[in-house]
Design a protein around this motif. Structure first.
Motif, PDB file in Angstrom:
ATOM      1  N   ARG A   1       0.834  -1.198   0.000  1.00 27.15           N
ATOM      2  CA  ARG A   1       0.000   0.000   0.000  1.00 27.15           C
ATOM      3  C   ARG A   1       0.870   1.249   0.000  1.00 27.15           C
ATOM      4  NH1 ARG A   1      -3.070  -0.090   5.775  1.00 27.15           N
ATOM      5  NH2 ARG A   1      -3.819  -2.024   4.809  1.00 27.15           N
ATOM      6  N   ILE A   2       0.283   2.344  -0.463  1.00 28.37           N
ATOM      7  CA  ILE A   2       0.875   3.670  -0.332  1.00 28.37           C
ATOM      8  C   ILE A   2      -0.041   4.482   0.569  1.00 28.37           C
ATOM      9  CG2 ILE A   2       1.291   5.849  -1.545  1.00 28.37           C
ATOM     10  CD1 ILE A   2       2.376   4.338  -3.866  1.00 28.37           C
TER      11      ILE A   2
ATOM     12  N   PRO B   1      -4.821   3.106   2.894  1.00 25.57           N
ATOM     13  CA  PRO B   1      -4.214   3.077   1.550  1.00 25.57           C
ATOM     14  C   PRO B   1      -4.800   4.161   0.654  1.00 25.57           C
ATOM     15  CG  PRO B   1      -4.931   0.880   2.251  1.00 25.57           C
ATOM     16  CD  PRO B   1      -5.503   1.844   3.225  1.00 25.57           C
ATOM     17  N   LEU B   2      -3.941   4.747  -0.179  1.00 26.22           N
ATOM     18  CA  LEU B   2      -4.359   5.753  -1.151  1.00 26.22           C
ATOM     19  C   LEU B   2      -4.369   5.150  -2.553  1.00 26.22           C
ATOM     20  CD1 LEU B   2      -2.279   8.814   0.100  1.00 26.22           C
ATOM     21  CD2 LEU B   2      -4.739   8.489   0.342  1.00 26.22           C
ATOM     22  N   PRO B   3      -5.258   5.631  -3.417  1.00 26.08           N
ATOM     23  CA  PRO B   3      -5.371   5.070  -4.778  1.00 26.08           C
ATOM     24  C   PRO B   3      -4.319   5.657  -5.713  1.00 26.08           C
ATOM     25  CG  PRO B   3      -7.003   6.796  -4.483  1.00 26.08           C
ATOM     26  CD  PRO B   3      -6.286   6.664  -3.162  1.00 26.08           C
ATOM     27  N   LEU B   4      -3.054   5.312  -5.482  1.00 25.68           N
ATOM     28  CA  LEU B   4      -1.983   5.919  -6.247  1.00 25.68           C
ATOM     29  C   LEU B   4      -1.393   4.991  -7.307  1.00 25.68           C
ATOM     30  CD1 LEU B   4      -0.045   8.010  -3.588  1.00 25.68           C
ATOM     31  CD2 LEU B   4      -2.057   8.591  -4.924  1.00 25.68           C
TER      32      LEU B   4
ATOM     33  N   GLY C   1      -5.663  13.364   4.034  1.00 26.00           N
ATOM     34  CA  GLY C   1      -5.609  12.451   2.907  1.00 26.00           C
ATOM     35  C   GLY C   1      -6.919  11.809   2.568  1.00 26.00           C
ATOM     36  N   GLY C   2      -7.968  12.138   3.279  1.00 26.19           N
ATOM     37  CA  GLY C   2      -9.279  11.564   2.991  1.00 26.19           C
ATOM     38  C   GLY C   2      -9.418  10.154   3.509  1.00 26.19           C
ATOM     39  N   ASP C   3     -10.468   9.491   3.061  1.00 27.48           N
ATOM     40  CA  ASP C   3     -10.765   8.140   3.502  1.00 27.48           C
ATOM     41  C   ASP C   3     -10.204   7.087   2.578  1.00 27.48           C
ATOM     42  OD1 ASP C   3     -12.215   9.224   5.599  1.00 27.48           O
ATOM     43  OD2 ASP C   3     -14.074   9.274   4.469  1.00 27.48           O
TER      44      ASP C   3
ATOM     45  N   MET D   1      -9.016  11.429  -5.433  1.00 30.34           N
ATOM     46  CA  MET D   1      -8.475  11.324  -4.083  1.00 30.34           C
ATOM     47  C   MET D   1      -9.526  11.370  -2.983  1.00 30.34           C
ATOM     48  SD  MET D   1      -5.297  10.899  -4.678  1.00 30.34           S
ATOM     49  CE  MET D   1      -4.714  10.984  -2.987  1.00 30.34           C
ATOM     50  N   GLY D   2     -10.742  11.774  -3.319  1.00 30.99           N
ATOM     51  CA  GLY D   2     -11.796  11.796  -2.312  1.00 30.99           C
ATOM     52  C   GLY D   2     -11.844  13.062  -1.492  1.00 30.99           C
TER      53      GLY D   2
END
Length: 265
Positions: free
Chosen positions: A107-108, A150-153, A263-265, A251-252
């Protein structure tokens, strides 16, 4: 990524040792780009960059890791890495036993102030068994990784050599406004063929891919305090509102909130 290896952050024997300290730190600064071939090791790895952007292949994922973010790679998972400019990065390596309660998938995520401060401290430790104070701090770092969001990167990279040239050019100049038709003519394909191949190889249309790339490239600049309008214009958007809409979809959260550390959810 090219099958090339430059200076190692850590002795491979240490990265694969079944014993040794629960946590090992390493950092490296190079005047030029750094590239490591696909490899794996017995220790789990938390890594980041002090500046710039890292490209990471981990398992079957392709990531862009902006400065200000960290990547977690579980033990024994194949991965490769390349910096897009001069390399200034660091890694923490966790023994397999210390990874028991850590995420089993890569994850990032955006580290909080506690993790950032703890990483700075841990990177100064020599490669010897941890004392009681260090062991407690290593536990805090592990807890922060386990609790991370985790971020969607992920940004899948095309495999076709011609398409990869386009991807590299857009990464260097995200404000390049050439159309699919322009790019297709430059590499000798029809626009329909380019779009079809791009979708097949990345799962995204050329437009969707470019939008996500721009968002990822904007992240470290927003975190450094640069204004939303400045970042939007530099990414090729005519208006900040268009950039904000794309950013929030990816990114939300809005760019302004993200730049403040949300960083959001």
């Amino acid at each position: 990524m090219a099958d090339q290896t430059t200076t190692a952050l850590i002795d491979p024997a240490l990265a694969n040792a079944a014993d040794g300290p629960a946590l090992l730190g390493a950092q490296l600064r190079l005047p030029g780009p750094r590239r490591t071939a696909r490899h794996q090791h017995a220790r789990g790895q938390l890594l980041g960059a002090h500046q710039g952007l890292l490209r990471i292949e981990v398992g079957d994922l392709h990531w862009l890791l902006p400065a200000g973010h960290v990547a977690w790679i579980p033990p024994s998972l194949p991965h490769a890495l390349a910096s897009t400019s001069a390399f200034d990065g660091w890694s923490l390596y966790f023994s397999a036993q210390a990874c028991t309660d850590l995420p089993a998938a890569p994850r990032i995520f955006q580290p909080g102030p506690l993790l950032q401060a703890a990483v700075i401290r841990a990177l100064q430790w020599p490669h010897v068994p941890l004392d009681a104070t260090q062991a407690r701090l290593a536990g805090v770092i592990a807890d922060e990784i386990a609790a991370s969001k985790p971020l969607p990167l992920a940004l899948p990279q095309p495999r076709d050599r011609r398409l990869r040239r386009i991807a590299a050019a857009l990464a260097r100049s995200p404000d390049d406004l050439r159309s699919v038709e322009d790019w297709a003519a430059a590499i000798g394909l029809s626009s329909r063929s380019l779009a079809r191949h791009w979708l097949a190889e990345t799962g995204l249309s050329p437009s969707q891919w470019r939008q996500r790339l721009r968002v990822l490239l904007a992240l470290p600049r927003l975190l450094s305090g640069e204004s939303v309008i400045s970042v939007a214009l530099s990414m090729g958007y005519d208006t900040p509102s268009a950039f904000i809409a794309v950013f929030k979809r990816e990114m939300g959260v809005t760019p302004a909130r993200y730049g403040k550390g949300d960083g959001g959810d």
